[in-house]
Design an enzyme around this catalytic site. Structure first.
Site, mmCIF file in Angstrom:
data_model
loop_
_atom_site.group_PDB
_atom_site.id
_atom_site.type_symbol
_atom_site.label_atom_id
_atom_site.label_comp_id
_atom_site.label_asym_id
_atom_site.label_seq_id
_atom_site.Cartn_x
_atom_site.Cartn_y
_atom_site.Cartn_z
ATOM 1 N N ASN A 173 0.879 -1.175 0.000
ATOM 2 C CA ASN A 173 0.000 0.000 0.000
ATOM 3 C C ASN A 173 0.913 1.220 0.000
ATOM 4 O O ASN A 173 1.490 1.565 1.026
ATOM 5 C CB ASN A 173 -0.886 -0.014 1.252
ATOM 6 C CG ASN A 173 -1.700 1.261 1.379
ATOM 7 O OD1 ASN A 173 -1.831 2.026 0.424
ATOM 8 N ND2 ASN A 173 -2.247 1.507 2.562
ATOM 9 N N TRP A 174 1.034 1.835 -1.172
ATOM 10 C CA TRP A 174 1.966 2.971 -1.281
ATOM 11 C C TRP A 174 1.409 4.258 -0.691
ATOM 12 O O TRP A 174 2.130 5.254 -0.596
ATOM 13 C CB TRP A 174 2.312 3.196 -2.762
ATOM 14 C CG TRP A 174 3.350 2.259 -3.293
ATOM 15 C CD1 TRP A 174 4.021 1.285 -2.602
ATOM 16 C CD2 TRP A 174 3.858 2.220 -4.642
ATOM 17 N NE1 TRP A 174 4.908 0.640 -3.426
ATOM 18 C CE2 TRP A 174 4.827 1.192 -4.687
ATOM 19 C CE3 TRP A 174 3.584 2.930 -5.799
ATOM 20 C CZ2 TRP A 174 5.529 0.885 -5.849
ATOM 21 C CZ3 TRP A 174 4.277 2.620 -6.967
ATOM 22 C CH2 TRP A 174 5.243 1.612 -6.978
ATOM 23 N N LYS A 175 0.135 4.265 -0.353
ATOM 24 C CA LYS A 175 -0.500 5.485 0.180
ATOM 25 C C LYS A 175 -0.208 6.657 -0.774
ATOM 26 O O LYS A 175 -0.226 6.464 -1.987
ATOM 27 C CB LYS A 175 -0.013 5.760 1.600
ATOM 28 C CG LYS A 175 -0.100 4.523 2.490
ATOM 29 C CD LYS A 175 0.041 4.802 3.937
ATOM 30 C CE LYS A 175 0.075 3.489 4.689
ATOM 31 N NZ LYS A 175 -0.087 3.606 6.112
ATOM 32 N N HIS A 186 -9.613 0.961 4.394
ATOM 33 C CA HIS A 186 -8.375 1.149 5.156
ATOM 34 C C HIS A 186 -8.650 2.082 6.332
ATOM 35 O O HIS A 186 -9.451 3.012 6.210
ATOM 36 C CB HIS A 186 -7.285 1.737 4.244
ATOM 37 C CG HIS A 186 -5.934 1.699 4.881
ATOM 38 N ND1 HIS A 186 -5.529 2.645 5.785
ATOM 39 C CD2 HIS A 186 -4.912 0.815 4.764
ATOM 40 C CE1 HIS A 186 -4.291 2.353 6.190
ATOM 41 N NE2 HIS A 186 -3.906 1.236 5.582
ATOM 42 N N GLU A 226 -7.107 4.479 7.541
ATOM 43 C CA GLU A 226 -6.876 5.912 7.280
ATOM 44 C C GLU A 226 -8.085 6.514 6.563
ATOM 45 O O GLU A 226 -8.436 7.669 6.789
ATOM 46 C CB GLU A 226 -5.585 6.102 6.465
ATOM 47 C CG GLU A 226 -4.361 5.876 7.343
ATOM 48 C CD GLU A 226 -3.123 5.405 6.606
ATOM 49 O OE1 GLU A 226 -3.057 5.537 5.376
ATOM 50 O OE2 GLU A 226 -2.216 4.888 7.295
ATOM 51 N N GLU A 240 -5.623 -5.253 10.375
ATOM 52 C CA GLU A 240 -4.619 -4.225 10.631
ATOM 53 C C GLU A 240 -4.939 -3.497 11.935
ATOM 54 O O GLU A 240 -5.797 -2.595 11.964
ATOM 55 C CB GLU A 240 -4.624 -3.195 9.506
ATOM 56 C CG GLU A 240 -4.284 -3.766 8.147
ATOM 57 C CD GLU A 240 -3.634 -2.725 7.252
ATOM 58 O OE1 GLU A 240 -2.544 -3.005 6.762
ATOM 59 O OE2 GLU A 240 -4.204 -1.635 7.072
ATOM 60 N N GLY A 243 2.227 2.045 10.633
ATOM 61 C CA GLY A 243 3.182 3.146 10.469
ATOM 62 C C GLY A 243 3.838 3.582 11.763
ATOM 63 O O GLY A 243 4.468 4.635 11.827
ATOM 64 N N SER A 295 3.236 -2.411 10.269
ATOM 65 C CA SER A 295 4.691 -2.417 10.442
ATOM 66 C C SER A 295 5.332 -3.772 10.094
ATOM 67 O O SER A 295 6.251 -4.231 10.761
ATOM 68 C CB SER A 295 5.066 -1.983 11.861
ATOM 69 O OG SER A 295 4.601 -0.662 12.100
ATOM 70 N N GLY A 308 2.676 -1.235 4.230
ATOM 71 C CA GLY A 308 2.819 0.165 3.855
ATOM 72 C C GLY A 308 4.282 0.506 3.610
ATOM 73 O O GLY A 308 4.828 0.261 2.523
ATOM 74 N N GLY A 309 4.927 1.051 4.623
ATOM 75 C CA GLY A 309 6.291 1.585 4.500
ATOM 76 C C GLY A 309 7.272 0.649 3.796
ATOM 77 O O GLY A 309 8.016 1.079 2.901
HETATM 78 C C1 PEP Z 1 -0.797 -0.016 5.796
HETATM 79 O O1 PEP Z 1 -0.660 1.019 5.194
HETATM 80 O O2 PEP Z 1 -1.819 -0.680 5.603
HETATM 81 C C2 PEP Z 1 0.248 -0.441 6.728
HETATM 82 C C3 PEP Z 1 0.113 -1.577 7.365
HETATM 83 O O3 PEP Z 1 1.332 0.401 6.872
HETATM 84 P P1 PEP Z 1 2.748 0.054 7.563
HETATM 85 O O4 PEP Z 1 3.206 -1.257 7.000
HETATM 86 O O5 PEP Z 1 3.647 1.197 7.199
HETATM 87 O O6 PEP Z 1 2.491 -0.038 9.045
#
Ligand code: PEP
Length: 250
Positions: A9-11, A95, A97, A167, A173, A213, A234-235
């Site tokens: 997930n590049w956001k 998601h 967010e 999640e 994050g 994470s 994500g990251g």
């Molecule tokens: C996400 O964006 O769904 C996520 C899990 O981010 P991260 O891996 O950065 O915690």
């Protein structure tokens, strides 16, 4: 029996040039798609270009959201018909967010889930609890409530096409990961909830990812949990080398 699925997930990250470079770096290096499914959920403006670069080869291309209507007066929105037309076969739905900043609710998640399935888009439906809910012992109730609300009026056959991402919001994050046992236990609760809705045979076919994470050095123990079938990342999905390592471990 359930093929692992690693979704990035590049956001709201990367420029088009950086996105193209990522594809150039990872294509051909991704492990056998018969063994692991890989997806990059990129910002809308990159989808057409990346779907063209992907041409059906790994990693597939996904959206980070979509509207539930096919077309209409919904300024700023993108429909499942438009995504499918670009060659986009996955979409993240609900998601945390978007639930927090963009008025996404259990009802809109349900509408989007049905619309995605109706157009042959594989939905990655996100559920998860806040830190407060976890500390108050409400994790299981929150997550199974979100699952039940998401799957209202979704048939057994459609449910089997769905991917669920557990999640925990406090782990996204933040660098804090749920322990593999904590994550595995909630994913088992999700599978049990799916079993209540559709029966054990269908529940056993639905893939459940963990997200929060996830990194190359912790994905192995998370995937060792019997009810975790992949990761939403994500990251660590932004860097080609790290994305490749995640796919290799899976
Ligand atoms: C996400 O964006 O769904 C996520 C899990 O981010 P991260 O891996 O950065 O915690």
């Amino acid at each position: 029996m359930r093929k692992p699925i690693i979704a990035g997930n590049w956001k709201m990250h990367k420029t088009l040039g950086e996105a193209e470079q990522f594809y150039a770096d990872v294509q051909g290096e991704i492990p056998d798609p018969a063994k692991v499914e890989t997806v990059i959920c990129a910002p809308y403006p990159f989808l057409y270009r990346l779907a063209g670069l992907s041409e059906g080869k790994a990693p597939s291309v996904g959206a980070q959201n979509m509207h539930w209507e096919d077309a209409g007066a919904f300024t700023g929105e993108v429909s499942p018909v438009q995504l499918k037309d670009l060659g986009v076969n996955y979409a993240i739905i609900g998601h945390s967010e978007r639930r927090e900043y963009s008025n996404e609710t259990d009802e809109t998640v349900n509408l989007k889930l049905k619309a995605a399935l109706g157009h042959g888009i594989i939905p990655i439906v996100c559920v998860g609890e806040t830190l407060e809910e976890r500390e108050e012992g409400r994790t299981e109730a929150k997550v199974s409530g979100q699952v039940k609300a998401a799957f209202v009026e979704v048939s057994r056959g459609e449910a089997e096409q769905t991917v669920i991402a557990y999640e925990p919001i406090w782990a996204i994050g933040t660098g804090k990961t749920a322990t593999s046992e904590e994550a595995g236990a909630v994913c088992r609760t999700i599978r049990n909830t799916l079993g209540e809705l559709y029966g054990g045979e269908t529940a056993a076919k639905i893939r459940i990812q963990y997200g929060g994470s996830v990194k190359p050095d912790n994905i192995g123990e998370l995937l060792a949990q019997p009810d975790i079938d992949g990761a939403l990342v994500g990251g660590a999905s932004l860097d080609p080398e790290s994305f490749l390592r995640l796919a290799e471990v899976a």
